[in-house]
Every structure is written in structure tokens, then in C-alpha cells.
Design an enzyme around this catalytic site. Structure first.
Site, PDB file in Angstrom:
ATOM      1  N   ASP A  96       0.854  -1.186   0.000  1.00 25.18           N
ATOM      2  CA  ASP A  96       0.000   0.000   0.000  1.00 25.18           C
ATOM      3  C   ASP A  96       0.894   1.241   0.000  1.00 25.18           C
ATOM      4  O   ASP A  96       1.650   1.459   0.947  1.00 25.18           O
ATOM      5  CB  ASP A  96      -0.848  -0.043   1.283  1.00 25.18           C
ATOM      6  CG  ASP A  96      -2.128   0.740   1.185  1.00 25.18           C
ATOM      7  OD1 ASP A  96      -2.117   1.798   0.523  1.00 25.18           O
ATOM      8  OD2 ASP A  96      -3.126   0.304   1.786  1.00 25.18           O
ATOM      9  N   ASP A 196      -2.880   4.712  -2.293  1.00 27.65           N
ATOM     10  CA  ASP A 196      -3.833   5.389  -1.414  1.00 27.65           C
ATOM     11  C   ASP A 196      -4.272   6.733  -2.018  1.00 27.65           C
ATOM     12  O   ASP A 196      -3.436   7.488  -2.529  1.00 27.65           O
ATOM     13  CB  ASP A 196      -3.123   5.624  -0.071  1.00 27.65           C
ATOM     14  CG  ASP A 196      -4.057   6.093   1.016  1.00 27.65           C
ATOM     15  OD1 ASP A 196      -5.032   5.390   1.295  1.00 27.65           O
ATOM     16  OD2 ASP A 196      -3.803   7.170   1.598  1.00 27.65           O
ATOM     17  N   GLU A 246      -6.908   3.897  -5.172  1.00 29.57           N
ATOM     18  CA  GLU A 246      -8.081   4.270  -4.377  1.00 29.57           C
ATOM     19  C   GLU A 246      -8.509   5.661  -4.812  1.00 29.57           C
ATOM     20  O   GLU A 246      -7.758   6.621  -4.680  1.00 29.57           O
ATOM     21  CB  GLU A 246      -7.740   4.274  -2.887  1.00 29.57           C
ATOM     22  CG  GLU A 246      -8.988   4.505  -2.043  1.00 29.57           C
ATOM     23  CD  GLU A 246      -8.702   5.038  -0.647  1.00 29.57           C
ATOM     24  OE1 GLU A 246      -9.522   4.826   0.239  1.00 29.57           O
ATOM     25  OE2 GLU A 246      -7.650   5.683  -0.456  1.00 29.57           O
ATOM     26  N   HIS A 320     -10.819  -1.546   5.455  1.00 29.07           N
ATOM     27  CA  HIS A 320     -10.492  -1.061   6.802  1.00 29.07           C
ATOM     28  C   HIS A 320     -11.078   0.315   7.105  1.00 29.07           C
ATOM     29  O   HIS A 320     -10.883   0.826   8.201  1.00 29.07           O
ATOM     30  CB  HIS A 320      -8.968  -1.020   6.941  1.00 29.07           C
ATOM     31  CG  HIS A 320      -8.356  -0.050   5.982  1.00 29.07           C
ATOM     32  ND1 HIS A 320      -8.333  -0.285   4.611  1.00 29.07           N
ATOM     33  CD2 HIS A 320      -7.819   1.173   6.159  1.00 29.07           C
ATOM     34  CE1 HIS A 320      -7.784   0.754   4.016  1.00 29.07           C
ATOM     35  NE2 HIS A 320      -7.466   1.651   4.913  1.00 29.07           N
ATOM     36  N   ASP A 321     -11.742   0.927   6.141  1.00 30.76           N
ATOM     37  CA  ASP A 321     -12.379   2.235   6.367  1.00 30.76           C
ATOM     38  C   ASP A 321     -13.893   2.118   6.447  1.00 30.76           C
ATOM     39  O   ASP A 321     -14.583   3.119   6.652  1.00 30.76           O
ATOM     40  CB  ASP A 321     -12.070   3.203   5.206  1.00 30.76           C
ATOM     41  CG  ASP A 321     -10.607   3.574   5.118  1.00 30.76           C
ATOM     42  OD1 ASP A 321      -9.919   3.558   6.152  1.00 30.76           O
ATOM     43  OD2 ASP A 321     -10.158   3.887   3.999  1.00 30.76           O
TER      44      ASP A 321
HETATM   45  O1  TEU Z   1      -8.740   6.478   2.746  1.00 29.99           O
HETATM   46  C1  TEU Z   1      -9.199   7.635   2.128  1.00 29.99           C
HETATM   47  C2  TEU Z   1     -10.527   8.019   2.440  1.00 29.99           C
HETATM   48  O2  TEU Z   1     -11.094   8.706   1.640  1.00 29.99           O
HETATM   49  C3  TEU Z   1     -11.180   7.548   3.713  1.00 29.99           C
HETATM   50  O3  TEU Z   1     -10.331   7.536   4.793  1.00 29.99           O
HETATM   51  C4  TEU Z   1     -12.248   8.496   3.979  1.00 29.99           C
HETATM   52  O4  TEU Z   1     -11.701   9.779   4.076  1.00 29.99           O
HETATM   53  C5  TEU Z   1     -12.940   8.227   5.247  1.00 29.99           C
HETATM   54  O5  TEU Z   1     -13.489   6.958   5.222  1.00 29.99           O
HETATM   55  C6  TEU Z   1     -13.978   9.307   5.372  1.00 29.99           C
HETATM   56  O6  TEU Z   1     -15.069   8.911   6.024  1.00 29.99           O
HETATM   57  C7  TEU Z   1      -7.393   6.184   2.682  1.00 29.99           C
HETATM   58  C8  TEU Z   1      -7.087   5.039   3.606  1.00 29.99           C
HETATM   59  O7  TEU Z   1      -7.774   3.900   3.182  1.00 29.99           O
HETATM   60  C9  TEU Z   1      -7.432   5.454   5.001  1.00 29.99           C
HETATM   61  O8  TEU Z   1      -7.293   4.410   5.922  1.00 29.99           O
HETATM   62  C10 TEU Z   1      -6.535   6.612   5.359  1.00 29.99           C
HETATM   63  O9  TEU Z   1      -6.900   7.121   6.608  1.00 29.99           O
HETATM   64  C11 TEU Z   1      -6.619   7.738   4.330  1.00 29.99           C
HETATM   65  O10 TEU Z   1      -6.556   7.273   2.993  1.00 29.99           O
HETATM   66  C12 TEU Z   1      -5.467   8.692   4.504  1.00 29.99           C
HETATM   67  O11 TEU Z   1      -4.281   8.087   4.105  1.00 29.99           O
END
Ligand code: TEU
Ligand code: CA
Length: 545
Positions: A96, A196, A246, A320-321
């Protein structure tokens, strides 16, 4: 045909996968110890979220050194062993790459803070007075997107946490540094990359206030993003590898360009529109039951649009989000098994590359935490305060987190019914849901009808049937609410996927005759000669040679 079209990818969140040394935090030796399990799923790649040196303010998405391993997760030797051991099992490791920003502890940022002009230009600094940020843009984790450094008399941009400073991609030196990181990992034997929030890397030439929103319209799919991606892939020499970007708040047109092979950018895109159908007025922190009509329309639009224009999508419900899909779109109580299986079927038969997020294959559900002290995620903790300032009661704010927090998807992997779910010998960094008593790998291995057994079958079907890999997709029964139905067509071959997204039966406009079809998979028994309706969360996949 590109290999990734036949593949299924397994996502690992190392912190929560398996803890080998009993400190309550998952680690790389833990992943190695579970490679046979991963192999048994039939997947081709593992995508691991970051395990690089990091203060872990955002669990590793704040990278302080792209070439060093955070000792909490293990050593470079462990990563080399992971690559080798996965390789022996025919599994490639995808890393990643968090290239939109670095941790403020990265040495580049530290040099910038020291006033080094060369490194100031690695980030997005703007002169200004305290109290007057350059623009009104908002961070995605809440609050201003700018942080002031009094010693420098400058502000720096951070689209995420204040400890995640955005890199200046306009600077060619930054772009070369990042390509060199890719070469480093390619030489280690890594087989692919996830990038990312990579559609946010190109910022506008002029920074101005956003009178309509939080600023995202200025930097999302920004002016030079396609040029930057082409250069990144071409000049780092990673081109034949599998890559996924992403894409945050993106558009179909841009995703076509990111993933159409003729553009030589990426293999595929994560896009998120289908995961916003339960956001009231598009607001993540405003609860609403899922709008299944909207969900159907998103799938139709994106699947057919990407197909017509030669793009390729990552297929996923969980990461994971995101909260756990079975709790969010299914019913994790009365129809736990059925709805977990239906959700899986609904995307695994589509056109694209499916991703399974650790524990999804067990039907893992949201933990329903009771206290704010149960949460760890920076975004959740920030918004807990923001929601209450905006007038929600404490209980309302907690209920919102219970449904929306990113920690819902980050609870430790449920390996068995033991006290710490077989994840660790001691109390884990994030509490284990009570449901691990029955949602766990050990129990599901014993059950031929388990969610786990069902996922294994879905992965195997994609390998076996070219129509699933490369067939054209066409949506059916578009007017029937709650029914997500489509067919895949390849030569004479035809595959029919019927999914009831709801907990109520749905009637078909006219019964489907099953003669001549073979049932490949389904979450209830074999259908009769005619299918007139689908039961709660029922899925049926039929195939004709
Ligand atoms: O995620 C980007 C992202 O858009 C989400 O974190 C989103 O902002 C969040 O769910 C809003 O509700 C990526 C990664 O997957 C995340 O874990 C990181 O925190 C983020 O980028 C920053 O690097
Ligand atoms: Ca550990």
C-alpha cells in the site's frame, strides 16, 4: 487476458490480523503463520495495508519512512520471508503506497520544518498569518485542511490529519523519490501496489476558497493527475504488475482513464459511490437506512459504463475504512448467514476484480461498542466531538459511531471462540466483538454450509468460468425494487445472478424457467423448475453452457 481479471485479492489489516508475540497488536510473523489459511481461500494476491515506520496516528497511513518496517509489525527480514512464503503458495504480495502525503515525522518534513528550502518544496507550504489559513478547505478528518507553523510563518496543507502533510507533486524531485520507493519494493519481489487516495495528488495551480463545499472539487481528479500516474508507472518500471488506485469522490470518466489499458495508468480502481447510499444528504455522519434503489442504479451505471469504455473496477463491500457490510446492508441477526452470502454473491459475479477484506469471509459484523473509550480511530474520535458541538446528544453521537466508525471494520480477526478470539494471547488493541463465540474461522471450518465455505466456492467459480472473468454484463429486472439481477454473456455461455438485497421476499415479474440451467451456487437449497420469487436475502447463480 490480464491475470488480474481471473484473480481475487485478499486484504489484510496487519494490526488486526494475527498477533504472534502477545503484545495485542497483529504483526507480520502473524500473517506468515496464517498463509495456509489464506491459500485455502484460493486467492491470488494479498494486499496489506501499510506496515512501514510510522507514528500510527492514522494506523500507518502516516508513513515516516517508506523503506523501513515499523518494529511493532516486525522486521525487513519478516517482510522478505512473507514475500517468499506467499510466493511458494502462488500468492503475490501487494503493498500500500501512501503517496498523497507523508507523516510529519518523515525526514523530508522534518527538514522542511527546519527551514530547508529544498524540502519546503516537497510539501505544500503557503506564507500567511496565524488565524488566516490560505483557503477555507476542510480536512477529511474534520477541521481546517491547513496547519500553521509559527516558526516558519507558513501554513501547510493536510487533506487528512494534521500529522499527514500533503506532498507537492508539482516538484519533479518528489515524483522521482516516490518512483524510487516503487523500485525498492519491486526489487524485494513485491507483486503489485495499491495507491492510497491517488486521485488527490494533483492540486490546482491557484488555491482559492470553496464557496460550495470543502475544497475537494479543486483537487479531486486534479489537473495533472493522469500525467502524474502515467509517469509514475512508466518511469518506475512497475508496468506489468497489478495496480489499484483508491479514488476518492471520483467520476466514471476519470476511472475509465485510470484503468483503461490503452492509457497505461493502473489496472483498476476502487470507487465508492455504492457505499454512500446510506449517507443522508451525502453526509457520512448522518444516518439513513440503505437506499437499495440507488444502490442498484450505481451498480448499473458503473458496471455498464466501465464496460463500454474499457475500464476495470475493484469489486468490494468491505475494507479497513468501512463498517462491516453484513451489519450495514444485510441483517447480522436473523439472516446473518444468508445476507453475508448474498452480499458476497452480488459482487463476486460482476465484471471486475473482487476483494475480500479479512474476516468478511467469516461474515464478521460490527462490534456495537458501548463507550467512546472503545474507539481508537482518529476520524471517529474527531467526529465524536464535532457531532456533539453541532448539537447531537452524546448517545446520538455514539449511535452514529456504532454504525459509521472505521473501527467497525478494524476489530481483530476472529480465529476461534477463545477469550481473545485466537488473535492474541493478551488483550488486543481494539476490543473483540462478543459474536466471536459463533463467528470464527475454527467453527466455520467444521460447517460445510458456512460463510467461509461459500466464499471459497465463489473464488473457485471465478477461476473456473471464463464467463465470470470476461463475460459482458447486462442488468435485468431493473424495475423490480430490491432485486439486483444481471447476466454475464460470453459466446453461447450465459450466467444469471439473482440477488434479493432485502429481508422481504421479492416477486419476479414472471417466473424464470430453470430448465437447461445449472445452479452454480446459492444461499438456499436447489431451486425448483420455476423461480417465481426470491426469499429474504436469497441469491441464486444459474449457468448455461
Ligand atoms: O482512505 C481515504 C478516504 O477517503 C477515507 O479515509 C475516507 O476519508 C474516510 O473513510 C472518510 O469517512 C485512505 C485510507 O484507506 C485510510 O485508511 C486513510 O486514513 C486515508 O486514505 C489517509 O491516508
Ligand atoms: Ca504483535
Amino acid at each position: 487476458m490480464e491475470n488480474f481479471k481471473k484473480s481475487t485479492i485478499y486484504q489484510i489489516y496487519p494490526k488486526s490480523f494475527c498477533d504472534s508475540n502477545g503484545d495485542g497488536i497483529g504483526d507480520i510473523p502473524g500473517i506468515i503463520s496464517k498463509l495456509d489459511y489464506i491459500k485455502s481461500l484460493g486467492v491470488d494476491y494479498i494486499w496489506s495495508t501499510p506496515f512501514f515506520t510510522s507514528p500510527l496516528k492514522d494506523n500507518g497511513y502516516d508513513v515516516a519512512d517508506y523503506r523501513e518496517i515499523n518494529p511493532i509489525f516486525g522486521t525487513m527480514g519478516d517482510v522478505e520471508e512473507l514475500i517468499a512464503e506467499a510466493g511458494k503458495r502462488g500468492i503475490g504480495l501487494m503493498l500500500d503506497m501512501v503517496f498523497n502525503h507523508t507523516s510529519t515525522q518523515h525526514k523530508w518534513f522534518q527538514k522542511a520544518l527546519g527551514g530547508d528550502r529544498e524540502y519546503l518544496d516537497y510539501y505544500i507550504f503557503r506564507d500567511g498569518a496565524e488565524g488566516a489559513p490560505p483557503t477555507n478547505w476542510q480536512s477529511k478528518f474534520g477541521g481546517s485542511a491547513w496547519e500553521y507553523v509559527p516558526g516558519l510563518g507558513k501554513w501547510y496543507l493536510h487533506l487528512f490529519d494534521r500529522t499527514q502533510a500533503d506532498l507537492n507533486w508539482e516538484n519533479p524531485k518528489v515524483r522521482e523519490e516516490l518512483r524510487d520507493v516503487l523500485r525498492f519494493w519491486k526489487n524485494k519481489g513485491v507483486k503489485g501496489f495499491r495507491f492510497d487516495v491517488v486521485n488527490l495528488i494533483s492540486k490546482p495551480g491557484l488555491f482559492e476558497d470553496d464557496m460550495q463545499g470543502d475544497g475537494r472539487r479543486f483537487y479531486t481528479d486534479g489537473p495533472r493527475v493522469h500525467e502524474f500516474l502515467k509517469e509514475l508507472v512508466r518511469d518506475s518500471g512497475i508496468a506489468p504488475m497489478v495496480t489499484v488506485g483508491e479514488m476518492s469522490s471520483t467520476s466514471l470518466e476519470n476511472c475509465v482513464r485510470y484503468s483503461n489499458p490503452a492509457e497505461r495508468e493502473l489496472s483498476m480502481c476502487f470507487h465508492f459511490h455504492h457505499l454512500k447510499v446510506d449517507y443522508r444528504d451525502g453526509e457520512k455522519w448522518e444516518l439513513m437506512p440503505p437506499d437499495y434503489g440507488k444502490l442498484k442504479r450505481h451498480f448499473e451505471e458503473w458496471q455498464t459504463g466501465m464496460q463500454q469504455q474499457g475500464g476495470w473496477s475493484a469489486l468490494f463491500w468491505c475494507n479497513h475504512d468501512q463498517p462491516r457490510a453484513v451489519s450495514r446492508f444485510g441483517d447480522d441477526k436473523a439472516y446473518w448467514k444468508e445476507s453475508a452470502k448474498m452480499l458476497a454473491t452480488s459482487i463476486h459475479m460482476m465484471r471486475g476484480t473482487p476483494y475480500i477484506y479479512q474476516g468478511e469471509e467469516l461474515g464478521m459484523a460490527n462490534p456495537a461498542y458501548k463507550e467512546i473509550s472503545d474507539y481508537r480511530d482518529v476520524e471517529s474520535i474527531n467526529y465524536y466531538g464535532i457531532m456533539q458541538k453541532a448539537g447531537k446528544t452524546q448517545e446520538e453521537a455514539l449511535e452514529t459511531l456504532r454504525q459509521r466508525s472505521r473501527d467497525n471494520g478494524r476489530t481483530p480477526m476472529q480465529w476461534d471462540a477463545g477469550e481473545y478470539a485466537g488473535f492474541s494471547a493478551s488483550r488486543p488493541w481494539l476490543a473483540i466483538p462478543e459474536n466471536h463465540a459463533y463467528i470464527n474461522a475454527e467453527a466455520e471450518e467444521q460447517d460445510a454450509d458456512s460463510v467461509l465455505a461459500y466464499y471459497r466456492k465463489l473464488v473457485a467459480l471465478r477461476k473456473e468460468y471464463p464467463v465470470i472473468q470476461e463475460g459482458a454484463i447486462e442488468f435485468l429486472y431493473r424495475e423490480v425494487p430490491g432485486l439486483l439481477a444481471y447476466q454475464r454473456l460470453l459466446g453461447e455461455e450465459r450466467l444469471l445472478a439473482l440477488n434479493n438485497l432485502t429481508g422481504e421476499p421479492v416477486r419476479l415479474p414472471e417466473p424464470i424457467g430453470c430448465r437447461g440451467f445449472q445452479r452454480l451456487i446459492g444461499n438456499y437449497g436447489e431451486p425448483g423448475e420455476l423461480i417465481g420469487e426470491l426469499r429474504a436475502y436469497e441469491s441464486i447463480v444459474l449457468w448455461k453452457p
